[in-house]
Design a protein around this motif. Structure first.
Motif, PDB file in Angstrom:
ATOM      1  N   ILE A 113     -35.178 -93.070  22.244  1.00 57.60           N
ATOM      2  CA  ILE A 113     -34.934 -94.299  23.019  1.00 57.60           C
ATOM      3  C   ILE A 113     -34.947 -95.459  22.037  1.00 57.60           C
ATOM      4  O   ILE A 113     -35.619 -95.389  21.001  1.00 57.60           O
ATOM      5  CB  ILE A 113     -36.020 -94.476  24.128  1.00 57.60           C
ATOM      6  CG1 ILE A 113     -35.579 -95.527  25.146  1.00 57.60           C
ATOM      7  CG2 ILE A 113     -37.398 -94.822  23.534  1.00 57.60           C
ATOM      8  CD1 ILE A 113     -36.384 -95.484  26.450  1.00 57.60           C
ATOM      9  N   ASN A 114     -34.192 -96.506  22.339  1.00 58.27           N
ATOM     10  CA  ASN A 114     -34.244 -97.708  21.501  1.00 58.27           C
ATOM     11  C   ASN A 114     -35.476 -98.513  21.905  1.00 58.27           C
ATOM     12  O   ASN A 114     -35.457 -99.264  22.875  1.00 58.27           O
ATOM     13  CB  ASN A 114     -32.957 -98.529  21.664  1.00 58.27           C
ATOM     14  CG  ASN A 114     -32.943 -99.724  20.722  1.00 58.27           C
ATOM     15  OD1 ASN A 114     -33.990-100.148  20.213  1.00 58.27           O
ATOM     16  ND2 ASN A 114     -31.769-100.276  20.486  1.00 58.27           N
ATOM     17  N   MET A 115     -36.559 -98.332  21.132  1.00 60.30           N
ATOM     18  CA  MET A 115     -37.864 -98.934  21.462  1.00 60.30           C
ATOM     19  C   MET A 115     -37.834-100.460  21.439  1.00 60.30           C
ATOM     20  O   MET A 115     -38.698-101.102  22.011  1.00 60.30           O
ATOM     21  CB  MET A 115     -38.938 -98.446  20.476  1.00 60.30           C
ATOM     22  CG  MET A 115     -39.407 -97.031  20.687  1.00 60.30           C
ATOM     23  SD  MET A 115     -40.349 -96.767  22.207  1.00 60.30           S
ATOM     24  CE  MET A 115     -41.780 -97.804  21.942  1.00 60.30           C
ATOM     25  N   PHE A 141     -11.866 -90.682  27.345  1.00 61.18           N
ATOM     26  CA  PHE A 141     -12.601 -90.532  26.088  1.00 61.18           C
ATOM     27  C   PHE A 141     -13.232 -91.801  25.551  1.00 61.18           C
ATOM     28  O   PHE A 141     -12.799 -92.909  25.844  1.00 61.18           O
ATOM     29  CB  PHE A 141     -11.696 -89.921  25.004  1.00 61.18           C
ATOM     30  CG  PHE A 141     -10.363 -90.610  24.836  1.00 61.18           C
ATOM     31  CD1 PHE A 141     -10.234 -91.696  24.001  1.00 61.18           C
ATOM     32  CD2 PHE A 141      -9.237 -90.157  25.524  1.00 61.18           C
ATOM     33  CE1 PHE A 141      -9.010 -92.327  23.839  1.00 61.18           C
ATOM     34  CE2 PHE A 141      -8.001 -90.796  25.369  1.00 61.18           C
ATOM     35  CZ  PHE A 141      -7.894 -91.882  24.521  1.00 61.18           C
ATOM     36  N   ASP A 142     -14.284 -91.576  24.786  1.00 64.68           N
ATOM     37  CA  ASP A 142     -14.869 -92.591  23.914  1.00 64.68           C
ATOM     38  C   ASP A 142     -14.380 -92.193  22.519  1.00 64.68           C
ATOM     39  O   ASP A 142     -14.886 -91.236  21.941  1.00 64.68           O
ATOM     40  CB  ASP A 142     -16.402 -92.529  24.007  1.00 64.68           C
ATOM     41  CG  ASP A 142     -17.088 -93.493  23.043  1.00 64.68           C
ATOM     42  OD1 ASP A 142     -16.376 -94.125  22.226  1.00 64.68           O
ATOM     43  OD2 ASP A 142     -18.333 -93.593  23.093  1.00 64.68           O
ATOM     44  N   PRO A 143     -13.366 -92.876  21.995  1.00 63.40           N
ATOM     45  CA  PRO A 143     -12.741 -92.420  20.754  1.00 63.40           C
ATOM     46  C   PRO A 143     -13.708 -92.370  19.582  1.00 63.40           C
ATOM     47  O   PRO A 143     -13.629 -91.481  18.739  1.00 63.40           O
ATOM     48  CB  PRO A 143     -11.624 -93.438  20.502  1.00 63.40           C
ATOM     49  CG  PRO A 143     -11.883 -94.591  21.396  1.00 63.40           C
ATOM     50  CD  PRO A 143     -12.738 -94.103  22.526  1.00 63.40           C
ATOM     51  N   MET A 172     -32.759 -91.277  26.249  1.00 59.53           N
ATOM     52  CA  MET A 172     -32.765 -92.276  27.321  1.00 59.53           C
ATOM     53  C   MET A 172     -32.068 -93.562  26.898  1.00 59.53           C
ATOM     54  O   MET A 172     -32.283 -94.036  25.780  1.00 59.53           O
ATOM     55  CB  MET A 172     -34.208 -92.641  27.689  1.00 59.53           C
ATOM     56  CG  MET A 172     -34.981 -91.506  28.303  1.00 59.53           C
ATOM     57  SD  MET A 172     -36.760 -91.671  27.995  1.00 59.53           S
ATOM     58  CE  MET A 172     -36.882 -91.065  26.328  1.00 59.53           C
ATOM     59  N   TYR A 173     -31.236 -94.085  27.770  1.00 59.62           N
ATOM     60  CA  TYR A 173     -30.787 -95.475  27.643  1.00 59.62           C
ATOM     61  C   TYR A 173     -30.835 -96.065  29.038  1.00 59.62           C
ATOM     62  O   TYR A 173     -29.845 -96.109  29.749  1.00 59.62           O
ATOM     63  CB  TYR A 173     -29.404 -95.608  27.007  1.00 59.62           C
ATOM     64  CG  TYR A 173     -29.353 -96.865  26.144  1.00 59.62           C
ATOM     65  CD1 TYR A 173     -29.584 -98.116  26.712  1.00 59.62           C
ATOM     66  CD2 TYR A 173     -29.136 -96.801  24.782  1.00 59.62           C
ATOM     67  CE1 TYR A 173     -29.596 -99.261  25.934  1.00 59.62           C
ATOM     68  CE2 TYR A 173     -29.148 -97.945  23.993  1.00 59.62           C
ATOM     69  CZ  TYR A 173     -29.380 -99.172  24.581  1.00 59.62           C
ATOM     70  OH  TYR A 173     -29.398-100.307  23.812  1.00 59.62           O
ATOM     71  N   PRO A 174     -32.055 -96.485  29.447  1.00 52.56           N
ATOM     72  CA  PRO A 174     -32.240 -96.897  30.835  1.00 52.56           C
ATOM     73  C   PRO A 174     -31.653 -98.275  31.131  1.00 52.56           C
ATOM     74  O   PRO A 174     -31.528 -99.097  30.222  1.00 52.56           O
ATOM     75  CB  PRO A 174     -33.765 -96.937  30.978  1.00 52.56           C
ATOM     76  CG  PRO A 174     -34.273 -97.235  29.607  1.00 52.56           C
ATOM     77  CD  PRO A 174     -33.294 -96.589  28.650  1.00 52.56           C
ATOM     78  N   ALA A 182     -28.825 -93.863  17.109  1.00 46.56           N
ATOM     79  CA  ALA A 182     -27.916 -94.893  17.630  1.00 46.56           C
ATOM     80  C   ALA A 182     -26.477 -94.405  17.710  1.00 46.56           C
ATOM     81  O   ALA A 182     -25.553 -95.204  17.757  1.00 46.56           O
ATOM     82  CB  ALA A 182     -28.020 -96.201  16.852  1.00 46.56           C
ATOM     83  N   SER A 183     -26.294 -93.096  17.699  1.00 51.87           N
ATOM     84  CA  SER A 183     -25.026 -92.466  18.085  1.00 51.87           C
ATOM     85  C   SER A 183     -25.403 -91.464  19.161  1.00 51.87           C
ATOM     86  O   SER A 183     -26.005 -90.428  18.865  1.00 51.87           O
ATOM     87  CB  SER A 183     -24.398 -91.688  16.928  1.00 51.87           C
ATOM     88  OG  SER A 183     -23.844 -92.545  15.975  1.00 51.87           O
ATOM     89  N   MET A 184     -25.073 -91.768  20.397  1.00 45.55           N
ATOM     90  CA  MET A 184     -25.457 -90.886  21.495  1.00 45.55           C
ATOM     91  C   MET A 184     -24.982 -89.455  21.254  1.00 45.55           C
ATOM     92  O   MET A 184     -25.695 -88.489  21.522  1.00 45.55           O
ATOM     93  CB  MET A 184     -24.859 -91.416  22.800  1.00 45.55           C
ATOM     94  CG  MET A 184     -25.236 -90.608  24.003  1.00 45.55           C
ATOM     95  SD  MET A 184     -24.298 -91.123  25.443  1.00 45.55           S
ATOM     96  CE  MET A 184     -25.260 -90.346  26.745  1.00 45.55           C
TER      97      MET A 184
END
Ligand code: AHG
Ligand code: MN
Ligand code: MN
Length: 323
Positions: A198-200, A106-108, A252-254, A235-237
């Motif tokens: 996406i984080n531009m 998990f990602d808590p 996307m988070y390439p 910014a919270s997947m």
């Protein structure tokens, strides 16, 4: 009205699944209800701000990263069906109960940079069958396709649990008494979309195909895609993937050119795999730009990966640009 417990009993019977799998979900849900209480209290519970520590991946931990991690570990350890667990916030795996048949990863707290500013965060989890033999890191290194189940809890305006046992996707909403109640069955991700995430700010670091893709989307009607796109970045997947599950889109988070030793920011085992399984079950797609996410053979617990997931047409288009 179907509660989570009722759903689990029925769904497990209908699909001939082991009852122990339902018990694992009950434990995860129990821990998440506790985490939810802390999230809702915020400053009143003194849980905002930095913990002053770092995790094994070199990231600063928030107080709530540490609290959520501990709450999950404490609850999961008491479940005899769980043989071991692995967490984004732990250096290595944690052995639990010798006779357990499941592993939980998990990602808590996903999106923890958002906790201090009261924006949605979540818990993401993956459930694996424990292979025969002594527990080791190797026991956890299974391709995403092998997951027995996965899910997430989104602590948003509503607290929702979304899960799959590979027989569809089901959505539950936490009621005022602290019970998850089923509110949706089998949402589907539309094949086409006009929304991307996406984080531009990382644009100058991206590799050529990603530059080309986003350029095409930004060109809108006048570009090769022939339609205007909208953009979102929470910014919270976990929140982005929930939005995509509900109305489509591509997230996307390439991997980029910054650090060749770091193939992306997000983690295969705690973030990409569990969310990919949910999206795939809902008709969406997921890729590391060249390969189906769920077919990647993991090499280490904290492995990072390039991520492209969501509406099928966009994921396939991005893969084509990378060929
Ligand atoms: P975590 O809080 O578990 O470290 O994950 C945060 C992740 C993901 O949820 C989100 O999509 C991404 O990091 C945000 O990254 P930026 O800070 O680059 O926007
Ligand atoms: Mn995360
Ligand atoms: Mn996290």
């Amino acid at each position: 009205m179907t509660t989570l417990s009722q759903f689990l009993t029925e769904h497990i019977q209908q699909n001939n699944l082991p009852t122990a799998l339902g018990d694992v979900f009950e434990s995860v849900a129990k821990a998440c209800v506790q985490i939810n209480r802390q999230v809702r209290q915020g400053a009143l519970a003194g849980i905002l701000g930095e913990a002053g520590t770092g995790n094994v991946q070199g990231e600063d931990q928030k107080k709530l990263d540490v609290i959520a991690n501990q709450q999950l570990i404490d609850v999961l350890k008491t479940n005899a069906d769980i043989a071991g667990l692995a967490s984004e916030e732990e250096d290595t795996f944690v052995a639990c109960n010798e006779n357990g048949s499941y592993l939980v990863l998990f990602d808590p707290l996903d999106g923890s940079s958002n906790i201090d500013v009261n924006i949605s965060v979540g818990t993401i989890f993956s459930i694996l069958n424990k292979p025969e033999g002594a527990l080791s890191e190797q026991s956890f290194l299974q391709a995403g396709r092998n997951q027995a189940a996965s899910g997430y809890v989104l602590y948003g305006p509503q607290t929702q649990l979304v899960l799959t046992m590979k027989h569809g996707v089901f959505v539950f909403t936490l009621d005022a008494d602290g019970n998850f109640v089923q509110t949706q069955a089998n949402p589907t991700v539309p094949e086409q979309t006009k929304e991307f995430a996406i984080n531009m700010s990382n644009q100058r670091h991206w590799f050529k195909p990603m530059q080309q893709y986003i350029e095409a989307l930004l060109a809108g009607e006048t570009g090769v895609r022939g339609k205007n796109y909208n953009m979102r970045w929470v910014a919270s997947m976990v929140a982005e993937i929930h939005r995509i599950l509900m109305r489509g889109g591509v997230f996307m988070y390439p991997q980029d050119a910054r650090d060749p030793a770091k193939p992306g920011k997000l983690r295969l085992m705690y973030e990409a795999n569990p969310l990919s399984l949910i999206l795939e079950q809902a008709g969406g797609a997921s890729s590391n730009t060249v390969k189906n996410m769920l077919d990647i053979q993991p090499e280490s617990l904290h492995q990072r990966v390039s991520v492209v997931m969501g509406s099928r047409e966009e994921v396939e288009y991005i893969e084509q640009l990378h060929r």
